[in-house]
Write a protein that holds these residues in place. Structure first.
Motif, PDB file in Angstrom:
ATOM      1  N   ARG A  27       1.198  -1.221   0.002  1.00 19.76           N
ATOM      2  CA  ARG A  27       0.187  -0.130  -0.137  1.00 19.76           C
ATOM      3  C   ARG A  27       0.646   1.819  -0.188  1.00 19.76           C
ATOM      4  O   ARG A  27       0.521   2.633   0.214  1.00 19.76           O
ATOM      5  CB  ARG A  27      -0.724  -0.210   1.344  1.00 19.76           C
ATOM      6  N   GLY A  28       2.040   0.987  -0.143  1.00 16.77           N
ATOM      7  CA  GLY A  28       3.262   2.440  -0.247  1.00 16.77           C
ATOM      8  C   GLY A  28       3.885   2.885   1.058  1.00 16.77           C
ATOM      9  O   GLY A  28       4.381   3.647   0.896  1.00 16.77           O
ATOM     10  N   LEU A  29       3.411   2.183   2.016  1.00 18.16           N
ATOM     11  CA  LEU A  29       4.073   3.003   3.457  1.00 18.16           C
ATOM     12  C   LEU A  29       5.458   1.557   3.530  1.00 18.16           C
ATOM     13  O   LEU A  29       5.661   0.860   3.564  1.00 18.16           O
ATOM     14  CB  LEU A  29       3.737   1.962   4.330  1.00 18.16           C
ATOM     15  N   SER A  30       5.924   2.804   4.026  1.00 19.09           N
ATOM     16  CA  SER A  30       7.505   2.221   4.197  1.00 19.09           C
ATOM     17  C   SER A  30       7.983   0.385   5.747  1.00 19.09           C
ATOM     18  O   SER A  30       7.299   1.682   7.022  1.00 19.09           O
ATOM     19  CB  SER A  30       9.252   2.255   5.003  1.00 19.09           C
ATOM     20  N   VAL A  31       8.651  -0.388   5.679  1.00 22.96           N
ATOM     21  CA  VAL A  31       7.388  -1.050   6.996  1.00 22.96           C
ATOM     22  C   VAL A  31       8.738  -1.730   7.320  1.00 22.96           C
ATOM     23  O   VAL A  31       9.545  -1.897   6.822  1.00 22.96           O
ATOM     24  CB  VAL A  31       6.491  -2.195   5.981  1.00 22.96           C
ATOM     25  N   THR A  32       9.363  -1.711   8.237  1.00 24.05           N
ATOM     26  CA  THR A  32      10.287  -2.232   9.314  1.00 24.05           C
ATOM     27  C   THR A  32       9.942  -3.352  10.134  1.00 24.05           C
ATOM     28  O   THR A  32       9.423  -3.972  11.283  1.00 24.05           O
ATOM     29  CB  THR A  32      10.979  -1.226   9.891  1.00 24.05           C
ATOM     30  N   VAL A  33      10.255  -4.758  10.086  1.00 25.23           N
ATOM     31  CA  VAL A  33      10.009  -6.221  10.764  1.00 25.23           C
ATOM     32  C   VAL A  33      10.780  -6.594  12.236  1.00 25.23           C
ATOM     33  O   VAL A  33      11.886  -6.181  11.595  1.00 25.23           O
ATOM     34  CB  VAL A  33       9.148  -7.317  10.340  1.00 25.23           C
ATOM     35  N   VAL A  34      10.536  -6.756  12.948  1.00 26.63           N
ATOM     36  CA  VAL A  34      11.258  -6.808  14.249  1.00 26.63           C
ATOM     37  C   VAL A  34      10.870  -8.137  14.817  1.00 26.63           C
ATOM     38  O   VAL A  34       9.745  -8.168  15.372  1.00 26.63           O
ATOM     39  CB  VAL A  34      11.463  -5.594  15.499  1.00 26.63           C
ATOM     40  N   ASP A  35      11.883  -8.701  15.336  1.00 25.50           N
ATOM     41  CA  ASP A  35      11.041 -10.307  14.961  1.00 25.50           C
ATOM     42  C   ASP A  35      12.998 -10.819  15.497  1.00 25.50           C
ATOM     43  O   ASP A  35      13.864 -10.544  14.715  1.00 25.50           O
ATOM     44  CB  ASP A  35      10.397 -11.219  14.683  1.00 25.50           C
ATOM     45  N   ASP A  36      13.504 -11.664  16.620  1.00 24.06           N
ATOM     46  CA  ASP A  36      14.719 -12.184  17.290  1.00 24.06           C
ATOM     47  C   ASP A  36      14.535 -12.955  16.625  1.00 24.06           C
ATOM     48  O   ASP A  36      15.537 -13.824  16.377  1.00 24.06           O
ATOM     49  CB  ASP A  36      15.694 -11.947  18.270  1.00 24.06           C
ATOM     50  N   ALA A  37      13.700 -14.940  16.061  1.00 27.30           N
ATOM     51  CA  ALA A  37      13.490 -15.770  15.633  1.00 27.30           C
ATOM     52  C   ALA A  37      12.511 -15.653  14.880  1.00 27.30           C
ATOM     53  O   ALA A  37      11.460 -15.922  15.076  1.00 27.30           O
ATOM     54  CB  ALA A  37      13.195 -16.604  16.691  1.00 27.30           C
ATOM     55  N   PRO A  38      12.056 -15.190  13.331  1.00 28.07           N
ATOM     56  CA  PRO A  38      10.806 -14.381  13.055  1.00 28.07           C
ATOM     57  C   PRO A  38      10.588 -16.361  12.825  1.00 28.07           C
ATOM     58  O   PRO A  38      10.609 -17.011  12.044  1.00 28.07           O
ATOM     59  CB  PRO A  38      11.177 -14.169  12.128  1.00 28.07           C
ATOM     60  N   GLY A  39       9.547 -17.082  12.674  1.00 29.42           N
ATOM     61  CA  GLY A  39       8.861 -17.883  12.963  1.00 29.42           C
ATOM     62  C   GLY A  39       8.770 -19.083  14.298  1.00 29.42           C
ATOM     63  O   GLY A  39       8.102 -19.745  13.086  1.00 29.42           O
ATOM     64  N   THR A  40       9.043 -19.105  14.809  1.00 25.24           N
ATOM     65  CA  THR A  40       9.634 -19.688  15.957  1.00 25.24           C
ATOM     66  C   THR A  40       8.665 -19.673  16.973  1.00 25.24           C
ATOM     67  O   THR A  40       8.723 -20.892  17.859  1.00 25.24           O
ATOM     68  CB  THR A  40      10.790 -19.387  16.235  1.00 25.24           C
ATOM     69  N   GLY A  41       7.854 -18.902  16.975  1.00 19.81           N
ATOM     70  CA  GLY A  41       6.377 -19.145  17.515  1.00 19.81           C
ATOM     71  C   GLY A  41       5.204 -19.751  17.389  1.00 19.81           C
ATOM     72  O   GLY A  41       5.540 -20.736  16.794  1.00 19.81           O
ATOM     73  N   ALA A  42       3.775 -19.477  17.534  1.00 23.63           N
ATOM     74  CA  ALA A  42       2.961 -19.929  17.357  1.00 23.63           C
ATOM     75  C   ALA A  42       3.044 -20.958  15.544  1.00 23.63           C
ATOM     76  O   ALA A  42       2.765 -21.643  15.184  1.00 23.63           O
ATOM     77  CB  ALA A  42       1.750 -19.123  17.300  1.00 23.63           C
TER      78      ALA A  42
END
Lengths: 388, 388
Positions: A27-42
């Protein structure tokens, strides 16, 4: 104090956080994702059922509408993620068979079927012979079933891996760090603080931390609690099942979800035990016992993995979307047992909210203000001090 | 062709190989142990029961004598390993309780007790109340027991780690490589070939490769086969058991061995499936089911580990010690379910054989010539060719 700014910081790189970030970037926004271990939770544990009909609970019609709408979007969503990433997400559209093991289980199935019919949901009642014709490996003791042709599944881990690629291709930046707190100034969000004390400046922060969402400092009171689920993965199951099998086995819920060619997810316990990550002998025993009773060839399968994670539970089992109680704070959490299913509709709705400040109608019933109208609209003072 | 020579090369760095190497070094021999991953075979899975009485099988009196003699040596052996290594080996001398779950199980227990009395072995028959007084966490359904005060346990992994230190301190050299074949010339052993094609020269080679012993090229026919065992390790069991509990649960054998403060080994399947290393859903299910029935608090314990390994089985369940059918080839294998227990007596006997060419009397019944008097005394010609 902070590093270079971005429009949006998403705290949490699970399925919900990544998909939301991807849609927001589109949608045109600048976005940052913060995660120390992405995808290791639920997201790592989820079985990937896309099953609004077989999951439908009494008195949860608005949630059912949200789930049904998300399922409707899944084929296009999956195709788009696959095209953007060049990876398969393992969408299976073979339908779901819900079976009852003993007489009481079949009685409960009939009650569910009556409720589904009231709601106008498509499900076909099968006798024991037709149930086994659909899934010949089931135990001959299975008394009957409900075939829900519209309930599907996706490989949650494959979807997560594909979303990582798609999001980064769309310009989303991934910062491998632990979110430590929401920063605010003059009563509105200014960014996200990381565990090392640095911060990412942003006008909006999305909290997509699953069961941990309510524990992020700076997030006003949020009734999200951890609901422990223990789950198994088995190997060597090629050809064993046509599609997902959900079951009532002597009153206990069980599901078997085929994925990845020769694998099977077997789940899941539902336990209120706080953030206890123990895989217990008792849970593994009961899951295996019920799975073997239901599908005897399970005995010969390889036990590949046992895992415990936490679903983000809420008082009404529905997610919390949109305004977070502080200007600039946005919620995308509380998905409980429906995180994988609700990923497309959540990502679309929260991206819309980030752009326009409005939630689409389908998501509107799920704001946090449904829980406690008296919750203060300002963050706790300790957090104000932290950000001064 | 080979590297610098040594008196003895031991192929296999499990408990048997390491202890033998250690004892041989103490007798003044220069010794090299070859193993690419020492302690990751059967030694890693073993529960560590030192239980000749509760393990006694009908018609296996010579084996019982060997086991009893090894148990007699254990306290001094353990103390010596601990002194030489500075590490605990977790010897527990609390005795073993053998229990019967249902009426038929208790009947089998009584038959075993009668047999033990015939052999003069010390065991005390307990009623159901005294059985539970000894182990209060046992299910009230347990019908009775036999207390064998002399059957103990050791922490097999701790023992292996300590033996590694003790052996190296005694001058044993460890080469991390895979043994690829026995080298011979003029009808006698000249050394051990490694997987990279190099060789270690030695006048004597000890084969201590567990279930793989018969597969080492250059070893004349040896009736050692893999006997698969699946085993679990549980955590959080501090104070749950006084000592080892062995049980008959509806005709199936089960054991629960406490170790390391708060852990429990639960075992084990006995399966003839070749070198299949699969941990199966069915085996884990049955072990957990029987363990929960026997000791209900198991439900709450943490499932830490599931493992499958192979015992080195022989036609009479007894080890194969001493002469290997080619001058210079020495066997220390075939220990089946008794590898940990038989470690001290095996190491002493094989070290004696390496020094003097004679096995001590207690070990003499266990040479390979008991199986097939017609087995050729020379290695296969293919192997001669390999070494020409």
């Amino acid at each position: 104090m902070g590093s270079a700014g971005t429009d949006v910081v998403v705290a949490g790189g699970g399925l919900i956080g990544l998909a939301t970030a991807w849609r927001a970037a589109q949608r045109g926004l600048s976005v940052t994702v913060v995660d120390d271990a992405p995808g290791t939770g639920a997201s790592q544990a989820a079985a990937g059922m896309l099953a609004p009909v077989t999951e439908a609970g009494y008195g949860e019609e608005p949630l059912l509408r949200l789930c049904t709408e998300s399922l409707r979007r899944y084929p296009a969503f999956a195709a788009e993620v696959e095209a953007a990433s060049g990876r398969s997400v393992g969408l299976r559209t073979a339908g779901t068979l819900l079976v009852g093991f003993d007489t009481d289980d079949v009685r409960a199935l009939d009650a569910l079927h009556a409720y589904q019919q009231e709601l106008g949901l498509a499900a076909e009642r099968l006798g024991s012979r037709d149930t086994r014709r659909r899934e010949p490996a089931l135990s001959p003791r299975v008394r009957g079933g409900l075939l829900v042709a519209g309930d599907h599944s996706v490989d949650g881990r494959a979807l997560h891996a594909a979303l990582l690629v798609a999001a980064e291709a769309a310009g989303v930046r991934l910062v491998r760090a632990r979110a430590a707190g929401v920063r605010t100034a003059a009563g509105r969000v200014t960014g996200l603080e990381l565990a090392d004390g640095t911060a990412l400046d942003a006008g909006q922060v999305v909290v997509a931390l699953g069961a941990h969402s309510g524990r992020l400092p700076g997030v006003p009171e949020l009734p999200v609690r951890p609901v422990k689920g223990q789950i198994l993965r088995l190997g060597g199951a090629a050809g064993l099942l046509t599609g997902t099998v959900r079951a009532l086995v002597r009153g206990r819920h069980l599901y078997l979800v085929p994925y990845g060619g020769d694998r099977l997810v077997v789940g899941a316990t539902v336990e209120d035990r706080g953030f206890d990550a123990t895989v217990t002998a008792g849970a593994v025993h009961e899951l295996l016992r019920d799975a073997v009773d239901l599908l005897p060839p399970v005995t010969e399968l390889e036990l590949l993995e046992t895992l415990a994670r936490w679903r983000p539970g809420t008082p009404d089992n529905a997610p919390v979307l949109g305004p977070g109680g502080v200007p600039g704070l946005v919620l995308a959490t509380g998905h409980h047992r429906n995180g994988v299913l609700l990923t497309p509709v959540t990502a679309d709705a929260v991206a819309e909210f980030l752009v326009s400040g409005q939630l689409p109608a389908v998501a509107a019933p799920f704001t946090r203000d449904r829980f406690a109208p008296t919750t203060p609209a300002t963050p706790p003072t300790t957090q104000e001090a932290l950000c001064s």
